[in-house]
Write a protein that holds these residues in place. Sequence first.
Motif, PDB file in Angstrom:
ATOM      1  N   ALA A  64     -66.993  37.128  46.022  1.00  0.00           N
ATOM      2  CA  ALA A  64     -67.598  35.916  46.971  1.00  0.00           C
ATOM      3  C   ALA A  64     -66.920  35.859  48.193  1.00  0.00           C
ATOM      4  CB  ALA A  64     -67.413  34.628  45.880  1.00  0.00           C
ATOM      5  N   LEU A  79     -68.215  38.530  50.465  1.00  0.00           N
ATOM      6  CA  LEU A  79     -69.475  37.960  50.783  1.00  0.00           C
ATOM      7  C   LEU A  79     -69.729  36.966  52.001  1.00  0.00           C
ATOM      8  CD1 LEU A  79     -72.672  38.098  50.764  1.00  0.00           C
ATOM      9  CD2 LEU A  79     -72.772  36.760  48.777  1.00  0.00           C
ATOM     10  N   VAL A 110     -70.302  35.361  42.708  1.00  0.00           N
ATOM     11  CA  VAL A 110     -71.619  36.010  43.235  1.00  0.00           C
ATOM     12  C   VAL A 110     -72.201  36.745  42.034  1.00  0.00           C
ATOM     13  CG1 VAL A 110     -72.788  37.661  44.924  1.00  0.00           C
ATOM     14  CG2 VAL A 110     -70.745  36.180  45.690  1.00  0.00           C
ATOM     15  N   GLU A 154     -77.110  33.348  51.828  1.00  0.00           N
ATOM     16  CA  GLU A 154     -77.035  34.782  51.027  1.00  0.00           C
ATOM     17  C   GLU A 154     -78.297  35.100  50.311  1.00  0.00           C
ATOM     18  OE1 GLU A 154     -76.065  31.780  47.615  1.00  0.00           O
ATOM     19  OE2 GLU A 154     -75.622  31.803  49.874  1.00  0.00           O
ATOM     20  N   VAL A 162     -78.545  38.338  46.543  1.00  0.00           N
ATOM     21  CA  VAL A 162     -77.660  37.491  45.559  1.00  0.00           C
ATOM     22  C   VAL A 162     -77.436  36.225  45.627  1.00  0.00           C
ATOM     23  CG1 VAL A 162     -76.178  39.745  45.945  1.00  0.00           C
ATOM     24  CG2 VAL A 162     -76.027  38.089  47.570  1.00  0.00           C
ATOM     25  N   ARG A 163     -76.640  35.492  45.028  1.00  0.00           N
ATOM     26  CA  ARG A 163     -76.303  34.101  45.169  1.00  0.00           C
ATOM     27  C   ARG A 163     -75.088  33.616  44.717  1.00  0.00           C
ATOM     28  NH1 ARG A 163     -77.939  31.287  39.881  1.00  0.00           N
ATOM     29  NH2 ARG A 163     -78.513  32.660  38.529  1.00  0.00           N
ATOM     30  N   PHE A 164     -74.573  32.529  45.278  1.00  0.00           N
ATOM     31  CA  PHE A 164     -73.355  32.116  44.910  1.00  0.00           C
ATOM     32  C   PHE A 164     -73.567  31.171  43.671  1.00  0.00           C
ATOM     33  CE2 PHE A 164     -72.659  32.629  49.618  1.00  0.00           C
ATOM     34  CZ  PHE A 164     -71.197  33.418  49.247  1.00  0.00           C
TER      35      PHE A 164
END
Length: 132
Positions: free
Chosen positions: A11, A14, A83, A94, A99-101
């Motif tokens: 994370a 990113l 992530v 993002e 992708v995503r947190f």
Amino acid sequence: MPPRVIATPSAAALVRRLENEFGPLIFHQSGGCCEGTAPMCFRQSDFRVGPRDVFLGSIAGSPFYIGASTFEYFSNCQLIIDVTTGGGDSFSLEAPEGVRFITRSRVFTDAEWQELKAAGPPATGPEAAARA
């Protein structure tokens, strides 16, 4: 004092990549209708912190706020920002990368909780990060 929010190495990497592309970032987590409790990443210039938003700390140098009512739910937990793949539809920066947190959490130990309680509530509002 234990941090209320931390980021995994993936994370944090990113966040740094997004910051290189978009400039200064800010995170906000709420119990909103569209994204649920997913942490959202925005350009600092694109997000307005509310007076009741709670400043939890910073991840990879970016301030992390949480909505007041969501903080009540998570106040006894450390938030761990990670992530995962599968960005889907999202307003967060993002998402176009696929992708995503996500937020994981762990309950503070009794000793950690006592230390946090003794320190008093975290700061709120738009100037909270600057005061930290």
